[in-house]
Design an enzyme around this catalytic site. Sequence first.
Site, PDB file in Angstrom:
ATOM      1  N   VAL A 109       0.782  -1.214  -0.022  1.00  0.00           N
ATOM      2  CA  VAL A 109       0.059   0.045  -0.019  1.00  0.00           C
ATOM      3  C   VAL A 109       0.722   1.177   0.025  1.00  0.00           C
ATOM      4  O   VAL A 109       1.991   1.260   0.750  1.00  0.00           O
ATOM      5  CB  VAL A 109      -1.228   0.195   1.327  1.00  0.00           C
ATOM      6  CG1 VAL A 109      -1.697   1.449   1.530  1.00  0.00           C
ATOM      7  CG2 VAL A 109      -1.896  -1.061   1.177  1.00  0.00           C
ATOM      8  N   ILE A 146       4.895  -1.480   2.649  1.00  0.00           N
ATOM      9  CA  ILE A 146       4.414  -0.037   2.700  1.00  0.00           C
ATOM     10  C   ILE A 146       5.408   0.308   1.291  1.00  0.00           C
ATOM     11  O   ILE A 146       6.566   0.476   1.209  1.00  0.00           O
ATOM     12  CB  ILE A 146       4.777   0.872   3.463  1.00  0.00           C
ATOM     13  CG1 ILE A 146       3.786   0.490   4.902  1.00  0.00           C
ATOM     14  CG2 ILE A 146       4.512   2.313   3.419  1.00  0.00           C
ATOM     15  CD1 ILE A 146       2.340   0.404   4.643  1.00  0.00           C
ATOM     16  N   LYS A 147       4.592   0.824   0.270  1.00  0.00           N
ATOM     17  CA  LYS A 147       5.225   1.130  -0.895  1.00  0.00           C
ATOM     18  C   LYS A 147       5.677   2.744  -0.681  1.00  0.00           C
ATOM     19  O   LYS A 147       4.777   3.724  -0.561  1.00  0.00           O
ATOM     20  CB  LYS A 147       4.221   1.153  -2.130  1.00  0.00           C
ATOM     21  CG  LYS A 147       4.991   1.206  -3.401  1.00  0.00           C
ATOM     22  CD  LYS A 147       4.221   1.413  -4.741  1.00  0.00           C
ATOM     23  CE  LYS A 147       3.366  -0.151  -4.989  1.00  0.00           C
ATOM     24  NZ  LYS A 147       2.757  -0.117  -6.116  1.00  0.00           N
ATOM     25  N   ILE A 148       7.196   2.979  -1.105  1.00  0.00           N
ATOM     26  CA  ILE A 148       7.653   4.178  -0.823  1.00  0.00           C
ATOM     27  C   ILE A 148       8.655   4.550  -2.050  1.00  0.00           C
ATOM     28  O   ILE A 148       9.189   3.594  -2.491  1.00  0.00           O
ATOM     29  CB  ILE A 148       8.485   4.073   0.391  1.00  0.00           C
ATOM     30  CG1 ILE A 148       7.604   3.942   1.565  1.00  0.00           C
ATOM     31  CG2 ILE A 148       9.156   5.487   0.518  1.00  0.00           C
ATOM     32  CD1 ILE A 148       8.461   3.821   3.012  1.00  0.00           C
TER      33      ILE A 148
END
Length: 377
Positions: A122, A158-160
């Site tokens: 996400v 977590i997509k960063i």
Amino acid sequence: MATSGYKAQSEPSYCATRVSVLPLIRRNSIVSCTSSLVGLKKNFVEINEFQEDLTDATTNPSLVLAAVSKPEYAHVLQDAVDFARRRLGPASVREQTAVAMDRALVQVGVNIARIVPGRVSVSVDPRIGYDTLAIINKSKILVALLEELEIPRSRILIKIPATYEGICAAQALEHPSAGEPIHTNMTLIFSRVQAIACAQAGVSVISPFIGRVKDWWDSQGGPRSQELSQHPGILLVRDIRSTYAAHGWGGKTHIMAAGFRAVEEIVEVGKYGVEGGPDLVTLPPHLLNGLRSRENVEPRPKFDSVPVDLAALPEYFASTCNSAQGASLYAQHIMEEKIAAVKVAEGLAKFSADAQVLEDLLKRRVMESTVEVLAVL
């Protein structure tokens, strides 16, 4: 250069799911493949159809916007607004909109997570891509929301964005001084410098964008060869793999190739297996279909690693990202490579524009709900 005969297609803007590399058997030949599907009604059906090949899923503001723009998913917006009102009670429109935005991003990922068995990626808001502290705080909020919806932390990535600030945030999340780690998937990878920095920071996954790397080199006046062995995006993946293997980063930071335009690219990038290619790939449903129907694929050849001078590897990240020398060296090398300096900003601009549209939709819903409540009173 010779032309291989594959035809590049427009990069799908709706890729949403990620799966681990799985072999597809076709007449005693093996093709390494995985798949990427979207959170729209049509593609939820396809997720079920390809479930045996899928393990994980990803989403981002652009994908959520595409989903909620369809009438059958408009309720996601209202559900998010209702959640924000319940969670905050009396609060400003801005505060309610922010919470609704987080909830909408999480909800689409959760819907897919209920189909696939593995991890869910996400995205943080791309508009904070250059703010380390904001990325850290937002990541913790998203993880908390996912855990409330019974998605355990072990299934969360977590997509960063892989800016320097984003990599700093990922390092802090992956290796906290206290508490449980939050695992990360670094997106918008276009260069070896970024890949090295991410591995030094100890992130879980990096996502090099195959097609966009080729776009860059084509735009720079390089030879527009269709020879897959010379595809710049595929060569980048092999270079990263060789570097990771030589330094002992293999298996610690996984390579997830993304942005494919043709089945032949997938076959080429995976023909050496994990030894010479990615650990994971993402692709849209039509490419997975094409991969499944492919026959008589050549057996896996031996991979000859790209030579790596370990002594020459720069150190961008040590125990923390507070090194002025590391930050300066990273900035210098990014500018020398050029591609990431341009393509990361370009990608963030696109994702940020979609995030703003999504936020504006939610803000209107919040304001409409407030007026309705006042009218009842």
